[in-house]
Design a protein around this motif. Structure first.
Motif, short mmCIF file in Angstrom:
data_model
loop_
_atom_site.label_atom_id
_atom_site.label_comp_id
_atom_site.label_asym_id
_atom_site.label_seq_id
_atom_site.Cartn_x
_atom_site.Cartn_y
_atom_site.Cartn_z
N GLN A 91 -1.36 -18.74 -1.43
CA GLN A 91 -2.07 -18.36 -2.64
C GLN A 91 -2.42 -19.58 -3.48
OE1 GLN A 91 -0.06 -16.11 -5.88
NE2 GLN A 91 -1.59 -14.53 -5.47
N ASN A 101 -6.32 -16.63 -5.88
CA ASN A 101 -7.10 -16.40 -4.67
C ASN A 101 -6.32 -16.86 -3.44
OD1 ASN A 101 -7.21 -19.11 -5.26
ND2 ASN A 101 -9.34 -19.36 -4.66
N TYR A 102 -6.91 -16.68 -2.27
CA TYR A 102 -6.22 -17.01 -1.02
C TYR A 102 -7.13 -17.87 -0.14
CZ TYR A 102 -3.05 -13.33 -2.53
OH TYR A 102 -2.16 -12.56 -3.25
N TYR A 127 -1.20 -8.77 0.53
CA TYR A 127 -1.44 -9.63 -0.64
C TYR A 127 -0.16 -9.81 -1.45
CZ TYR A 127 -6.35 -8.42 0.26
OH TYR A 127 -7.59 -8.24 0.84
N VAL A 155 -2.06 -6.39 -6.10
CA VAL A 155 -3.23 -6.96 -6.78
C VAL A 155 -4.11 -5.82 -7.28
CG1 VAL A 155 -3.19 -9.08 -5.44
CG2 VAL A 155 -4.54 -7.14 -4.62
N LEU A 196 -10.16 -10.77 -1.73
CA LEU A 196 -9.44 -9.74 -2.48
C LEU A 196 -10.02 -8.37 -2.14
CD1 LEU A 196 -9.12 -11.63 -5.88
CD2 LEU A 196 -7.29 -11.13 -4.25
#
Length: 227
Positions: free
Chosen positions: A27, A32-33, A135, A167, A209
C-alpha cells in the motif's frame, strides 16, 4: 411459464480448485496500491471471515428480532517463498545491503490470487476462474520451523495470518474483498482488469480500488445490481 427444479444436470456440476497467480501490492502513502510484484511459490490461501454473529432481541415473551454484528475478513497465506517487497509487510527493514532487522512496523498491503473453475463436462478445471482481490491487509508474525536435512528433505513453508481494514465502496458497505468471475465478465472487460492487475509492456501492475474495478467493466459505482 415456470421451470421445475432439476439437480446435477450435465454441465451444471461446478467446482473450484487450485491457487495461482499470486500478486502482492504494498500500500502507498495515499492508500492506493501501486506496482504489484509476483508472489511465486504460493501454495494456499485460506479465507476465514468472522463476525456476522446473531444478537437476539426478546420482547413480549418472544424473540422480537435478530441483529447481526459487523463482519470482518481474515485469511491465512501459505507459500514456499515470498517477494522481497513483502519484507516491510512482515516487519523487517533492510538496514544495509543484504541485512534486515526484524520487529519493525508492518506496512499494509493488497493481494490478488486466482482459483480455477471446472465442471463435469471437462477433464480439467479450465472452464473459467475467479480472481480474488484483497484490500487493506496486514500480516501477523509467523513461526518458521528450520530443521536438519535428512533422507526425506522438504522445503520450508511460510504461513501468515492476515487481517484487513475495509475500503470504501460507493453504494454499499466498505469491503475488504472483491471476486471477479471470468465466466460472467466479458473478455474485453476481463482483459482491462488483468492488464491493471498484472501490468503490460507499457504500464506497471496496480491493484485498482473497488470503484475503479466497477468502472472498468462498464458499471456505475454506487448503483449495485440486485437479482
Amino acid at each position: 411459464m415456470g421451470k421445475q427444479i432439476s439437480w446435477d444436470e450435465t454441465g451444471s456440476r461446478w467446482f473450484e480448485n487450485g491457487c495461482d497467480r499470486g500478486v502482492l501490492y504494498v500500500q502507498g502513502d495515499t492508500g492506493n496500491y501501486p506496482k504489484g510484484v509476483a508472489w511465486n511459490g504460493l501454495t494456499k490461501v485460506t479465507e476465514a471471515p468472522e463476525g456476522a454473529a446473531a444478537n437476539n432481541l426478546y420482547a413480549d415473551n418472544i424473540k422480537y428480532a435478530s441483529l447481526r454484528s459487523a463482519e470482518s475478513f481474515k485469511a491465512t497465506i501459505e507459500a514456499y517463498t515470498y517477494p522481497d517487497e513483502f519484507g516491510e509487510c512482515d516487519g523487517s527493514v533492510e538496514v544495509a545491503k543484504g541485512i534486515k532487522a526484524g520487529q519493525q512496523t508492518r506496512k499494509a498491503f493488497g493481494f490478488s490470487y486466482r482459483t480455477n473453475i471446472g465442471n463435469d463436462t471437462g477433464t480439467t478445471s479450465d472452464d473459467g476462474y475467479y480472481i480474488h482481490l484483497v484490500y487493506g491487509a496486514t500480516a501477523a508474525p509467523s513461526s518458521r520451523n528450520y530443521e536438519t536435512v535428512n533422507n526425506s528433505p522438504s522445503a520450508i513453508t511460510f504461513s501468515w495470518s492476515v487481517e484487513t481494514t475495509p475500503v470504501n465502496v460507493k453504494g454499499i458497505k466498505p469491503t475488504s474483498t472483491l471476486t471477479i468471475d471470468s465466466r460472467k465478465v466479458s473478455k474485453e472487460n476481463l482483459k482491462k482488469i488483468e492488464d491493471k492487475l498484472y501490468g503490460t509492456e507499457t504500464a506497471d501492475p496496480i491493484l485498482p480500488l473497488p470503484d475503479e474495478i466497477v468502472t472498468l467493466v462498464g458499471g456505475t459505482p454506487g448503483t449495485p445490481i440486485h437479482g
